[in-house]
Design an enzyme around this catalytic site. Structure first.
Site, PDB file in Angstrom:
ATOM      1  N   CYS A  89       0.804  -1.220   0.000  1.00  0.00           N
ATOM      2  CA  CYS A  89       0.000   0.000   0.000  1.00  0.00           C
ATOM      3  C   CYS A  89       0.841   1.275   0.000  1.00  0.00           C
ATOM      4  O   CYS A  89       0.315   2.356  -0.246  1.00  0.00           O
ATOM      5  CB  CYS A  89      -0.943   0.022   1.193  1.00  0.00           C
ATOM      6  SG  CYS A  89      -2.211  -1.252   1.140  1.00  0.00           S
ATOM      7  N   HIS A 329      -9.267   3.077  -2.740  1.00  0.00           N
ATOM      8  CA  HIS A 329      -7.862   2.801  -2.396  1.00  0.00           C
ATOM      9  C   HIS A 329      -7.248   1.875  -3.448  1.00  0.00           C
ATOM     10  O   HIS A 329      -7.197   0.663  -3.265  1.00  0.00           O
ATOM     11  CB  HIS A 329      -7.831   2.163  -1.004  1.00  0.00           C
ATOM     12  CG  HIS A 329      -6.488   1.778  -0.487  1.00  0.00           C
ATOM     13  ND1 HIS A 329      -5.299   2.213  -1.034  1.00  0.00           N
ATOM     14  CD2 HIS A 329      -6.143   0.964   0.560  1.00  0.00           C
ATOM     15  CE1 HIS A 329      -4.285   1.694  -0.352  1.00  0.00           C
ATOM     16  NE2 HIS A 329      -4.785   0.937   0.610  1.00  0.00           N
TER      17      HIS A 329
END
Length: 375
Positions: A89, A329
């Site tokens: 991430c 995301h």
């Protein structure tokens, strides 16, 4: 001889909900338009220096170096190389950090950096079959080896909320804020339309705390994480140019003061940004109280709130125009999206002088970067 790196020409795609608007678009389809937009911005400003490299973060792409493929598709020329990095991430922010270090060293002059993720078209992967059995598909790679806890991210977010005493009411309240702020904001100036889509797909103006409170737990029966106070699985890309102050030629720019990565407990990956932020504050000598905007990837409301609590952040400075809870995301792109979002706010008239971007990373890591308005 070192050169202060600056970030210019920030662009991103709309953030698409996986399986919807960008359902058939690959990492190349998403990244190439953004790279072209960055290059066009440089040329319009008279910054004609050749691009030294393209560095993109990506987590679940098809391999084959998506950065190089996207660079070729964007028309940068066969002489421009490309490299893809994976810090899960934090990959998009890692790509920009690596580019900034290379520019600071004086080895390179112009690097296009960012990230891309197409959850919609990510290939399926399988573990090799054991004797006499079928291959087993896995939905995520392991983040930690045997002997360490390796919870799914949603479960870990529930654990973090429980251990830090962050209740469902507070989580839903923060999520409602993210949705409201994103719905009230205009992101047009930072978006490159792709496939006829011009706006982020997930944002909803009607996601009040009362509506969010009606959603059931998503990750564990007694957990507090829901589809409303967690991010959505998404597709998207973001990129910008990393160059020197002298070559930026007066373009609106953010100066990279410093960046840092740090490790933390794999059982509570949501706390990863804390040591990374503390590390970059020490390196730069910046006081947290002087930072005017903080962009942390809103993978889960519990992550942002736990980090805020640990550091004593002013929550009003957190994601002032909403974040991944509202917008989505796209894992490998999200760190770069933070910088694009921060640039829009800091480079506006009267924008804050200092900004902080940070990501939590599966397996217990954090990454953080501090930037300032260059002029």
């Amino acid at each position: 001889m070192t050169s202060a790196p600056v970030l210019v020409a920030p662009w991103r795609t709309p953030i698409g909900t996986a399986g919807h608007g960008f359902a058939d678009l690959t990492t190349t389809d998403l990244a190439a338009p953004v790279l072209r937009a960055v290059l066009a911005s440089l040329r319009e400003s008279g910054c004609e220096d050749a691009v030294d490299d393209v560095v993109l973060g990506n987590c679940l792409g098809p391999g084959g170096d998506p950065a190089r493929i996207a660079a070729l598709s964007a028309g940068l020329g066969v002489e421009v190389p490309g490299v893809t990095v994976d810090r899960q991430c934090g990959s998009g922010l890692e790509a920009v950090m690596q580019a900034a270090m290379r520019v600071r060293s004086g080895d390179e002059s112009v690097i296009l950096a960012g990230g891309v993720e197409s959850a919609s078209t990510a290939p399926w992967r399988f573990w090799p079959p054991q004797a006499g059995s079928e291959p087993v598909r896995y939905t995520r790679a392991p983040f930690a080896p045997d002997g360490f806890e390796d919870p799914d991210m949603g479960v870990a977010a529930d654990d973090l909320a429980r251990l830090r005493g962050i209740d469902r009411v507070r989580l839903d309240g923060y999520a409602a804020r993210s949705h409201r702020l994103a719905a009230e904001s205009d992101f047009t100036s930072e978006i490159v339309p792709v496939a006829g889509i011009e706006r982020d797909q997930r944002i909803r103006s009607n996601m009040t705390a009362e509506r969010l409170a009606r959603l059931r737990p998503s990750f564990s029966p007694s957990g507090t994480g829901t589809a409303g106070n967690s991010c959505g699985i998404s597709d998207g890309a973001a990129a910008l140019a990393v160059t020197t102050e002298s070559r930026a030629k007066g373009l609106p720019a953010l100066r990279v003061l410093g960046a840092a990565v740090a490790g933390s407990d794999p059982a509570l990956p949501g706390l990863g940004p804390v040591p990374a932020i503390e590390k970059v504050l020490r390196r730069t000598g910046v006081a947290l109280s002087d930072v005017g905007v903080v962009e942390i990837t809103e993978a889960f409301a519990s992550v942002v709130l736990a980090v805020s609590d640990e550091l004593g952040l002013d929550e009003n400075l957190l994601c002032p125009q909403g974040g991944a809870i509202a917008m989505g995301h796209p894992w490998g792109a999200s760190g770069a999206i933070l910088l694009v979002r921060m640039a829009s706010q800091m480079l506006a008239d009267g924008g804050p002088e200092l900004g902080l971007a940070a990501c939590a990373i599966g397996g217990g890591q954090g990454i953080a970067m501090i930037v300032e308005r260059a002029w």
